[in-house]
Design a protein around this motif. Sequence first.
Motif, PDB file in Angstrom:
ATOM      1  N   ILE A 108      30.515  51.645  33.669  1.00 41.44           N
ATOM      2  CA  ILE A 108      30.597  50.434  34.492  1.00 41.44           C
ATOM      3  C   ILE A 108      29.216  49.787  34.621  1.00 41.44           C
ATOM      4  N   PRO A 109      29.179  48.477  34.810  1.00 41.81           N
ATOM      5  CA  PRO A 109      27.889  47.795  34.959  1.00 41.81           C
ATOM      6  C   PRO A 109      27.145  48.307  36.192  1.00 41.81           C
ATOM      7  N   GLU A 110      25.820  48.262  36.127  1.00 44.58           N
ATOM      8  CA  GLU A 110      24.978  48.701  37.259  1.00 44.58           C
ATOM      9  C   GLU A 110      25.374  47.996  38.554  1.00 44.58           C
ATOM     10  N   SER A 111      25.768  46.725  38.416  1.00 49.92           N
ATOM     11  CA  SER A 111      26.069  45.917  39.603  1.00 49.92           C
ATOM     12  C   SER A 111      27.432  46.249  40.214  1.00 49.92           C
ATOM     13  N   MET A 112      28.210  47.094  39.547  1.00 47.73           N
ATOM     14  CA  MET A 112      29.572  47.381  40.028  1.00 47.73           C
ATOM     15  C   MET A 112      29.587  48.683  40.831  1.00 47.73           C
ATOM     16  N   GLY A 113      30.049  48.611  42.085  1.00 46.62           N
ATOM     17  CA  GLY A 113      30.161  49.814  42.909  1.00 46.62           C
ATOM     18  C   GLY A 113      31.325  50.675  42.438  1.00 46.62           C
ATOM     19  N   PHE A 114      31.313  51.957  42.845  1.00 45.61           N
ATOM     20  CA  PHE A 114      32.404  52.864  42.448  1.00 45.61           C
ATOM     21  C   PHE A 114      33.739  52.395  43.036  1.00 45.61           C
ATOM     22  N   ASP A 115      33.701  51.778  44.235  1.00 43.27           N
ATOM     23  CA  ASP A 115      34.958  51.323  44.841  1.00 43.27           C
ATOM     24  C   ASP A 115      35.618  50.238  43.989  1.00 43.27           C
ATOM     25  N   MET A 279      38.008  45.465  27.330  1.00 43.83           N
ATOM     26  CA  MET A 279      37.182  45.910  28.464  1.00 43.83           C
ATOM     27  C   MET A 279      35.816  45.225  28.432  1.00 43.83           C
ATOM     28  N   ALA A 280      35.254  45.078  27.240  1.00 46.12           N
ATOM     29  CA  ALA A 280      33.941  44.407  27.128  1.00 46.12           C
ATOM     30  C   ALA A 280      34.052  42.969  27.639  1.00 46.12           C
ATOM     31  N   GLN A 281      35.144  42.295  27.273  1.00 48.74           N
ATOM     32  CA  GLN A 281      35.379  40.922  27.753  1.00 48.74           C
ATOM     33  C   GLN A 281      35.509  40.893  29.275  1.00 48.74           C
ATOM     34  N   LEU A 282      36.254  41.858  29.815  1.00 45.83           N
ATOM     35  CA  LEU A 282      36.455  41.895  31.268  1.00 45.83           C
ATOM     36  C   LEU A 282      35.143  42.153  31.998  1.00 45.83           C
ATOM     37  N   TYR A 283      34.301  43.056  31.488  1.00 45.61           N
ATOM     38  CA  TYR A 283      33.002  43.314  32.133  1.00 45.61           C
ATOM     39  C   TYR A 283      32.085  42.092  32.011  1.00 45.61           C
ATOM     40  N   ARG A 284      32.191  41.368  30.893  1.00 45.58           N
ATOM     41  CA  ARG A 284      31.407  40.111  30.757  1.00 45.58           C
ATOM     42  C   ARG A 284      31.834  39.122  31.827  1.00 45.58           C
ATOM     43  N   TRP A 285      33.133  38.934  31.962  1.00 46.57           N
ATOM     44  CA  TRP A 285      33.633  38.005  32.990  1.00 46.57           C
ATOM     45  C   TRP A 285      33.181  38.446  34.372  1.00 46.57           C
ATOM     46  N   TYR A 286      33.220  39.760  34.619  1.00 43.61           N
ATOM     47  CA  TYR A 286      32.800  40.273  35.939  1.00 43.61           C
ATOM     48  C   TYR A 286      31.324  39.937  36.175  1.00 43.61           C
ATOM     49  N   ALA A 287      30.497  40.180  35.159  1.00 45.82           N
ATOM     50  CA  ALA A 287      29.051  39.928  35.302  1.00 45.82           C
ATOM     51  C   ALA A 287      28.779  38.445  35.549  1.00 45.82           C
ATOM     52  N   GLU A 288      29.610  37.597  34.956  1.00 52.13           N
ATOM     53  CA  GLU A 288      29.427  36.142  35.125  1.00 52.13           C
ATOM     54  C   GLU A 288      30.019  35.627  36.438  1.00 52.13           C
ATOM     55  N   GLY A 289      30.687  36.485  37.182  1.00 49.89           N
ATOM     56  CA  GLY A 289      31.292  36.076  38.458  1.00 49.89           C
ATOM     57  C   GLY A 289      32.688  35.501  38.312  1.00 49.89           C
ATOM     58  N   GLY A 290      33.250  35.570  37.126  1.00 54.35           N
ATOM     59  CA  GLY A 290      34.591  35.012  36.902  1.00 54.35           C
ATOM     60  C   GLY A 290      35.694  35.882  37.489  1.00 54.35           C
ATOM     61  N   LEU A 291      35.470  37.178  37.541  1.00 48.97           N
ATOM     62  CA  LEU A 291      36.449  38.092  38.147  1.00 48.97           C
ATOM     63  C   LEU A 291      35.913  38.572  39.490  1.00 48.97           C
ATOM     64  N   CYS A 292      36.745  38.493  40.504  1.00 48.52           N
ATOM     65  CA  CYS A 292      36.330  38.916  41.861  1.00 48.52           C
ATOM     66  C   CYS A 292      37.320  39.941  42.384  1.00 48.52           C
ATOM     67  N   PRO A 293      37.180  41.212  41.971  1.00 49.83           N
ATOM     68  CA  PRO A 293      38.153  42.230  42.397  1.00 49.83           C
ATOM     69  C   PRO A 293      38.260  42.295  43.918  1.00 49.83           C
ATOM     70  N   ALA A 294      39.495  42.359  44.404  1.00 45.74           N
ATOM     71  CA  ALA A 294      39.721  42.379  45.857  1.00 45.74           C
ATOM     72  C   ALA A 294      40.113  43.775  46.298  1.00 45.74           C
ATOM     73  N   VAL A 295      39.264  44.409  47.076  1.00 44.36           N
ATOM     74  CA  VAL A 295      39.634  45.691  47.699  1.00 44.36           C
ATOM     75  C   VAL A 295      39.989  45.374  49.148  1.00 44.36           C
TER      76      VAL A 295
END
Length: 325
Positions: A108-115, A279-295
């Motif tokens: 997982i990217p450094e910026s992504m928490g385990f949660d 998965m690489a595409q999804l992590y790219r989108w996450y890094a760019e702020g396009g995906l905002c996972p909701a916990v």
Amino acid sequence: MRALLCEHHGPPEELRFADVPEPVPGPGEIRFRVKAASVNFPDALMIQNLYQRQPPLPFIPGSEAAGVIDAVGEGVEGLRVGDRVATIPFEGAFAELAIAPAFRTTVIPESMGFDIGAGFTMVYATALHGLEQRGRLRPGETLLVLGAAGGVGLAAVEVGKLMGAHVIAAASSEEKLTLARAHGADETVNYAQVDLKQAVKALTGERGVDVIFDPVGGALAEPAFRTMGWDGRYLVVGFAAGTIPAIPLNLPLVKTASIVGVTWGVHSRREPDLHAANMAQLYRWYAEGGLCPAVSKRFPFEQSREAIRWMMDRKIQGKVVIEVA
Ligand SMILES: NC(=O)c1ccc[n+]([C@@H]2O[C@H](COP(=O)([O-])OP(=O)(O)OC[C@H]3O[C@@H](n4cnc5c(N)ncnc54)[C@H](OP(=O)(O)O)[C@@H]3O)[C@@H](O)[C@H]2O)c1
């Protein structure tokens, strides 16, 4: 190690915490120290013996988690002890240590928490595989998502927007639809209050919907299918409503539409390179702020049973996470 154990099939309240031996990774597997796990619908089905994949009893439930690799099995390449990973063991994640196949494990990217990592792979990878490879969703098309505030539903709303679709989110309460709007939905339909077919037709007119993403099934499937436009694609993702719908086959004929199955688990095993690219595409989108996972809710490890019950009571919005360590 401490784990939640399913000794006989039944409701989550009958699961029991126990001290069990530490698992040993086999060839192609990694072992990881679980930091957080997420709750997925198959967890509830498996403990009740209602899922297509059935581990022998006793087993440790928990299909998805994030943590730190502490051992790698023979033949594992590209993953090392100490890596922060997200993975899908399909079972065994509600424990202090778990093993998982390397091909379903990503750093997982450094910026992504385990949660966040704990609930990322299953929902987003299913949404992207469903909409891209199975649904052939194109920019400008209209996408209808059922159960749009649930795990895979909300992920499909976000991924659909990133793929350039006009997204109609359908769910059972205003609160859930507010969440779907906050995650990019253009229009919403509350199917607990209005007729789904009439409401979607009012939004799409003669053209109808191009792609339907359906993780709910049950009584919603046929009215949803009736909103389909020419060459539409109906993605069969799941049956959270509890009943498997039967669509009259004259409907795909008169609409020149397709009913398309989506099984992310099998896809990731049979097409590991494509899964890795997704998965690489999804992590790219996450890094760019396009995906905002909701916990939307977090439970301590000791309340894992309550977390599963929360999902079974239809209360989940986005993801529910169990904090293990
Ligand atoms: N095909 C695949 O590869 C794949 C991958 C992952 C998951 N799935 C399947 O997709 C489905 C949804 O999984 P999920 O993790 O997104 O679950 P979830 O977060 O609990 O969302 C399911 C949604 O279904 C709706 N629903 C309708 N009737 C329900 C009921 N009786 N109980 C619970 N929910 C009900 C709820 O939305 P409303 O209240 O708004 O109706 C809920 O938000 C499951 O069947 C799962 O097995 C399939």
